[in-house]
Design an enzyme around this catalytic site. Structure first.
Site, PDB file in Angstrom:
ATOM      1  N   SER A   1      54.796-112.086  -9.727  1.00 61.33           N
ATOM      2  CA  SER A   1      53.876-112.364 -10.820  1.00 61.33           C
ATOM      3  C   SER A   1      52.369-111.624 -10.370  1.00 61.33           C
ATOM      4  O   SER A   1      51.741-111.725  -9.351  1.00 61.33           O
ATOM      5  CB  SER A   1      53.380-113.803 -11.046  1.00 61.33           C
ATOM      6  N   GLU A   2      51.658-110.859 -11.656  1.00 62.60           N
ATOM      7  CA  GLU A   2      50.714-110.067 -11.186  1.00 62.60           C
ATOM      8  C   GLU A   2      49.418-110.677 -10.849  1.00 62.60           C
ATOM      9  O   GLU A   2      48.400-110.193 -10.393  1.00 62.60           O
ATOM     10  CB  GLU A   2      50.554-109.284 -12.556  1.00 62.60           C
ATOM     11  N   ASN A   3      49.400-112.034 -10.835  1.00 59.77           N
ATOM     12  CA  ASN A   3      48.228-112.741 -10.647  1.00 59.77           C
ATOM     13  C   ASN A   3      48.319-113.280  -9.248  1.00 59.77           C
ATOM     14  O   ASN A   3      47.474-113.880  -8.458  1.00 59.77           O
ATOM     15  CB  ASN A   3      48.046-114.179 -11.269  1.00 59.77           C
ATOM     16  N   GLY A   4      49.419-112.712  -8.339  1.00 56.11           N
ATOM     17  CA  GLY A   4      49.436-112.744  -7.165  1.00 56.11           C
ATOM     18  C   GLY A   4      50.465-113.877  -6.224  1.00 56.11           C
ATOM     19  O   GLY A   4      50.107-114.848  -5.442  1.00 56.11           O
TER      20      GLY A   4
ATOM     21  N   SER B   1      48.171-107.502  -5.181  1.00 58.24           N
ATOM     22  CA  SER B   1      49.082-107.771  -6.190  1.00 58.24           C
ATOM     23  C   SER B   1      49.326-106.184  -7.000  1.00 58.24           C
ATOM     24  O   SER B   1      50.529-105.809  -7.288  1.00 58.24           O
ATOM     25  CB  SER B   1      49.014-108.749  -7.235  1.00 58.24           C
TER      26      SER B   1
END
Length: 219
Positions: free
Chosen positions: A46-49, A88
């Site tokens: 997930s791009e939020n890490g 990320s």
């Protein structure tokens, strides 16, 4: 019968292969993690890490500090890791992600995607979708075939501001599975009980149809 969002996610889960690193976008794509086969090993990013997302938590077991990019609570699998946005997006931009699954408002027959600007609504910006579509080698879109007015979202050319150009490889909707070829959309599968004629009538773009089109298998 047109598919529901859960069934679209089930069909896309069949595209996930053993050993893949997979990014799940906001909306229908987040449901895919619930339906991946248990006999394969992969990592959801997930791009939020987050690397190592699992299915959604059961009611009462949510942890408000563990969320995906859509701010939904998630679970993590053994060995999962958390990191900052810079790390990320470094992972995304360096093409470490094997498959990206995104939602969209429009997809064009040349692979263009529009999924960030909602007409009449204030948005902060394009966000991480810009990096995902620019970096991913394999993008599958999960979306509805038509809008609430019954108008096609599978188009010859997108009418909304673009997120990416010529990047989508496959689209799964409530009506069909379509591959984007150099010659446009190719109809691969149809939803159970949905006729080819209905799909053609619901599609603004031209469809390439070769022989008998099989029904999707939704298990």
């Amino acid at each position: 019968m047109a598919l529901g969002k859960e069934q679209i996610a089930k069909r896309i889960a069949k595209e996930v292969k053993d050993g893949y690193y997979v990014n799940l976008g906001i909306g229908i794509p987040t449901l895919v993690a619930n339906y991946v086969r248990t006999d394969i090993s992969l990592e959801f990013q997930s791009e939020n890490g987050v690397l190592g997302m699992g299915p959604f938590p059961f009611e009462g077991e949510e942890d408000a500090d563990v969320i995906n990019a859509g701010k939904q609570t998630i679970t993590t699998l053994p060995g999962a890791s958390f990191f900052d946005s810079a790390f990320s997006f470094g992972m995304i931009r360096s093409q470490k992600v094997d498959l990206t699954i995104l939602g969209a408002m429009e997809v064009a027959e040349n692979g263009d995607i529009a999924n960030w600007k909602i007409p009449g609504k204030m948005v902060k910006g394009m966000g991480g979708a810009m990096d995902l579509v620019a970096s991913a080698e394999n993008i599958i879109v999960a979306m509805m075939h038509v809008n609430k007015a019954g108008e096609s979202k599978i188009l010859k050319r997108c009418t909304l501001p673009l997120t990416g150009v010529g990047c989508v490889k496959k689209v799964v909707t409530e009506l069909a599975v379509m591959e984007i070829t150099p010659h446009g959309f190719k109809l691969l599968e149809r939803a159970p009980g949905v006729s080819v004629e209905h799909i053609v009538a619901s599609t603004e773009a031209d469809l390439i149809i070769e022989g008998e089109v099989p029904e999707m298998v939704i298990e």
